[in-house]
Scaffold this motif. Structure first.
Motif, PDB file in Angstrom:
ATOM      1  N   PHE A 232       0.780  -1.319   0.032  1.00  0.00           N
ATOM      2  CA  PHE A 232      -0.131   0.031  -0.060  1.00  0.00           C
ATOM      3  C   PHE A 232       0.927   1.251  -0.057  1.00  0.00           C
ATOM      4  O   PHE A 232       0.576   2.310  -0.686  1.00  0.00           O
ATOM      5  CB  PHE A 232      -1.163  -0.023   1.205  1.00  0.00           C
ATOM      6  CG  PHE A 232      -2.309  -0.610   0.991  1.00  0.00           C
ATOM      7  CD1 PHE A 232      -3.439   0.129   0.941  1.00  0.00           C
ATOM      8  CD2 PHE A 232      -2.304  -2.073   0.981  1.00  0.00           C
ATOM      9  CE1 PHE A 232      -4.575  -0.566   0.705  1.00  0.00           C
ATOM     10  CE2 PHE A 232      -3.322  -2.780   0.601  1.00  0.00           C
ATOM     11  CZ  PHE A 232      -4.658  -1.986   0.633  1.00  0.00           C
ATOM     12  N   TYR A 235       2.664   1.591  -3.627  1.00  0.00           N
ATOM     13  CA  TYR A 235       1.927   1.881  -4.863  1.00  0.00           C
ATOM     14  C   TYR A 235       0.572   2.646  -4.854  1.00  0.00           C
ATOM     15  O   TYR A 235      -0.098   2.807  -5.755  1.00  0.00           O
ATOM     16  CB  TYR A 235       1.582   0.250  -5.557  1.00  0.00           C
ATOM     17  CG  TYR A 235       2.911  -0.365  -5.650  1.00  0.00           C
ATOM     18  CD1 TYR A 235       3.588  -0.194  -6.957  1.00  0.00           C
ATOM     19  CD2 TYR A 235       3.206  -1.493  -4.889  1.00  0.00           C
ATOM     20  CE1 TYR A 235       4.874  -0.977  -7.228  1.00  0.00           C
ATOM     21  CE2 TYR A 235       4.661  -1.868  -5.171  1.00  0.00           C
ATOM     22  CZ  TYR A 235       5.405  -1.689  -6.403  1.00  0.00           C
ATOM     23  OH  TYR A 235       6.681  -2.272  -6.536  1.00  0.00           O
ATOM     24  N   SER A 236       0.076   2.580  -3.387  1.00  0.00           N
ATOM     25  CA  SER A 236      -1.125   3.520  -3.287  1.00  0.00           C
ATOM     26  C   SER A 236      -0.762   4.798  -2.947  1.00  0.00           C
ATOM     27  O   SER A 236      -1.575   5.834  -2.963  1.00  0.00           O
ATOM     28  CB  SER A 236      -2.026   2.638  -2.481  1.00  0.00           C
ATOM     29  OG  SER A 236      -3.093   3.398  -2.202  1.00  0.00           O
ATOM     30  N   ALA A 237       0.147   5.154  -2.130  1.00  0.00           N
ATOM     31  CA  ALA A 237       0.296   6.675  -1.429  1.00  0.00           C
ATOM     32  C   ALA A 237       1.597   7.313  -2.044  1.00  0.00           C
ATOM     33  O   ALA A 237       1.512   8.457  -2.063  1.00  0.00           O
ATOM     34  CB  ALA A 237       0.732   6.240   0.043  1.00  0.00           C
ATOM     35  N   PRO A 240       0.673   7.688  -6.845  1.00  0.00           N
ATOM     36  CA  PRO A 240      -0.524   8.284  -7.083  1.00  0.00           C
ATOM     37  C   PRO A 240      -0.581   9.821  -6.546  1.00  0.00           C
ATOM     38  O   PRO A 240      -0.953  10.663  -6.935  1.00  0.00           O
ATOM     39  CB  PRO A 240      -1.481   7.429  -6.489  1.00  0.00           C
ATOM     40  CG  PRO A 240      -1.003   6.015  -6.763  1.00  0.00           C
ATOM     41  CD  PRO A 240       0.242   6.360  -6.249  1.00  0.00           C
ATOM     42  N   CYS A 330      -1.209  -4.287  -6.983  1.00  0.00           N
ATOM     43  CA  CYS A 330      -0.058  -3.168  -7.012  1.00  0.00           C
ATOM     44  C   CYS A 330      -0.968  -2.228  -8.098  1.00  0.00           C
ATOM     45  O   CYS A 330      -1.191  -0.858  -7.770  1.00  0.00           O
ATOM     46  CB  CYS A 330       1.179  -3.398  -7.189  1.00  0.00           C
ATOM     47  SG  CYS A 330       2.165  -4.274  -6.117  1.00  0.00           S
ATOM     48  N   LEU A 333      -4.315  -0.775  -6.763  1.00  0.00           N
ATOM     49  CA  LEU A 333      -4.107   0.230  -6.051  1.00  0.00           C
ATOM     50  C   LEU A 333      -3.759   1.677  -6.736  1.00  0.00           C
ATOM     51  O   LEU A 333      -4.293   2.626  -6.187  1.00  0.00           O
ATOM     52  CB  LEU A 333      -3.061  -0.141  -4.882  1.00  0.00           C
ATOM     53  CG  LEU A 333      -3.371  -1.152  -3.951  1.00  0.00           C
ATOM     54  CD1 LEU A 333      -1.900  -1.597  -3.321  1.00  0.00           C
ATOM     55  CD2 LEU A 333      -4.200  -0.825  -2.946  1.00  0.00           C
ATOM     56  N   ILE A 334      -2.917   1.550  -7.490  1.00  0.00           N
ATOM     57  CA  ILE A 334      -2.546   2.664  -8.455  1.00  0.00           C
ATOM     58  C   ILE A 334      -3.780   3.405  -9.103  1.00  0.00           C
ATOM     59  O   ILE A 334      -4.184   4.547  -9.264  1.00  0.00           O
ATOM     60  CB  ILE A 334      -1.324   2.514  -9.367  1.00  0.00           C
ATOM     61  CG1 ILE A 334      -0.235   2.141  -8.578  1.00  0.00           C
ATOM     62  CG2 ILE A 334      -1.109   3.653 -10.125  1.00  0.00           C
ATOM     63  CD1 ILE A 334       0.893   1.865  -9.304  1.00  0.00           C
ATOM     64  N   ALA A 337      -6.499   4.887  -6.758  1.00  0.00           N
ATOM     65  CA  ALA A 337      -6.098   6.013  -6.196  1.00  0.00           C
ATOM     66  C   ALA A 337      -6.238   7.139  -7.390  1.00  0.00           C
ATOM     67  O   ALA A 337      -6.592   8.428  -6.885  1.00  0.00           O
ATOM     68  CB  ALA A 337      -4.769   5.914  -5.682  1.00  0.00           C
TER      69      ALA A 337
END
Length: 439
Positions: A232, A235-237, A240, A330, A333-334, A337
């Motif tokens: 997370f 690749y999510s924070a 993005p 992954c 998640l991108i 977001a």
């Protein structure tokens, strides 16, 4: 310093510390009065964040250095005992050991001298002796990051502090407060736009968001939770968030127009902001952030996504590539977001949601005021100024009158109803014939 990942994570840390890109700053600013000195607030918050980061850096590296020094002393003591046993067994000659060396209280410099001598004398069989170099640089290179920094490195270092239980309790209380402080801004960035748009009560929405976040957070407290935290976080924070900040910068500077934005700030502050902001917002910031984004994407393209797994048999960490389902998560998640950006654009551009029902807060912004758009074009313009009856209100009653300040009138006050239980604040006034220039 030449790796894009270092700069990307540094930028993410700045964004997270200042709340940029998460929506929290915008949500909090919607509660401000129109003449609030946002310039002073921005400079003050930036300076506080800078000095706090410097203080945190000093503390972190001091603690890591302390831990590395303690571990290095233990390594020297252990290997000095090995050398003494080798001397007693006759595997080493006493003649190769300098006379001033005292193995009962050996220093790091003396141990390094003895280590180098033994390495030269026993060059062929040195590997079998099992001696370590015990250099503090090696201990510092082992320093962990992320969750391991707080829950492994710091906790291990604090066991060597005087009154270590006290400092351990204080440290984890600090972590709890940091987490709560961060979540206040994050949750506000989620709830405020929803409250303003759909005109729903803030209390149940906040409770629902917190419960949902709690349920998602249970994923991270499993035995494999640290791997999901890394996934997370990477690749999510990171990526993005960089894209969101670039789009925010470009939207204000180039689409809305930096000149209009500077005029808005002048109208709000009462003075023209420095030209420094003009060039930084329009040219320097978007260019540097775009270069960082491109470099990050290129690096991610050449380096397959992976994670560090603990290999119990070898008692060490090893970098492994994500399985197919991990790569899918992954990418997901991108995409999730970044999905609200094109989705909201398509909805607004093609007018896919009908605002005539009054379920959405359709708001027009003009300099110095916020007015509610008329859902029915046949309604009288006076409905913008005079109160509608309760049955005609598209949302809970805002107030008895909407009024504006008359220039030079000491008796009238401008009152902005802040974002409250039902969302967006309105500028109140009672002068329907007041020219817009006086706003």
């Amino acid at each position: 310093m030449l790796e894009p990942k270092v700069w990307r994570e540094a930028a993410t840390q700045v964004f997270f510390a200042l709340g940029l890109g998460f929506g929290g700053v915008i949500a909090f600013s919607s509660y401000n009065k129109r003449d609030n000195n946002c310039h002073f607030d921005a400079v003050l918050v930036s300076l506080i964040n800078f000095f706090t980061s410097v203080l945190a850096t000093l503390v972190v590296f001091a603690v890591l250095g302390f831990k590395a020094n303690i571990m290095n002393e233990g390594c020297i003591s252990e290997n000095a005992g090995k050398i003494v046993r080798l001397l007693q067994a006759g595997n080493l000659s006493h003649s190769v050991i300098p006379h001033h060396v005292n193995f009962s209280s050996i220093t790091a410099q003396d141990y390094q001298l003895v280590y180098d001598i033994i390495k030269k004398v026993k060059e062929e069989e040195f590997e079998g002796l099992g001696l370590a170099a015990c250099q503090i640089e090696d201990e510092l290179d082992k320093s962990v990051q992320g969750t391991g920094l707080a829950f492994i490195a710091f906790t291990e270092a604090m066991t060597h502090f005087p009154a270590s239980p006290f400092w351990s309790v204080m440290f984890f209380l600090m972590l709890v407060n940091l987490g709560l402080g961060s979540m206040f801004g994050t949750i506000e960035g989620i709830t405020t736009p929803l409250v303003d748009t759909f005109k729903i009560r803030k209390e149940p929405l906040t409770v629902g968001c917190c419960l949902l976040a709690f349920c998602i957070g249970l994923l991270f407290v499993q035995r494999s939770g640290n791997y999901f935290v890394t996934m997370f976080d990477d690749y999510s924070a990171t990526l993005p968030l960089l894209v969101v900040v670039i789009l925010e910068n470009v939207t204000i500077s180039w689409i809305y127009g930096i000149d209009k934005f500077m005029d808005d700030l002048k109208d709000m502050l009462g003075f023209t902001p420095y030209k420094y902001y003009y060039y930084m917002w329009k040219y320097v910031s978007p260019i540097l952030l775009s270069i960082l984004l491109i470099a990050s994407v290129v690096q991610m393209g050449f380096t397959p996504p992976g994670y560090y797994a603990w290999i119990a048999e070898m008692a060490t960490e090893e970098r492994l590539n994500y399985p197919t389902w991990g790569l899918f998560v992954c990418v997901l998640l991108i995409v999730l977001a970044l999905l609200p950006i094109p989705l909201v654009f398509i909805v607004r551009f093609f007018n896919l949601i009908d605002d005539s029902t009054g379920s959405l807060a359709s708001v027009s912004y003009k300099r110095g005021r916020i007015i509610k758009e008329i859902s029915n074009p046949e309604e009288d313009d006076a409905s913008l100024i005079h109160e509608k009856i309760q049955s005609e209100m598209p949302s809970p009653n805002i107030g008895n009158s909407i009024y504006r300040k008359q220039s030079g009138s000491p008796t009238l006050k401008v009152d902005t109803a802040p974002n409250g239980r039902y969302g967006i604040g309105y500028l109140m006034a009672d002068m329907p014939d007041m020219p817009e220039s006086d706003l």
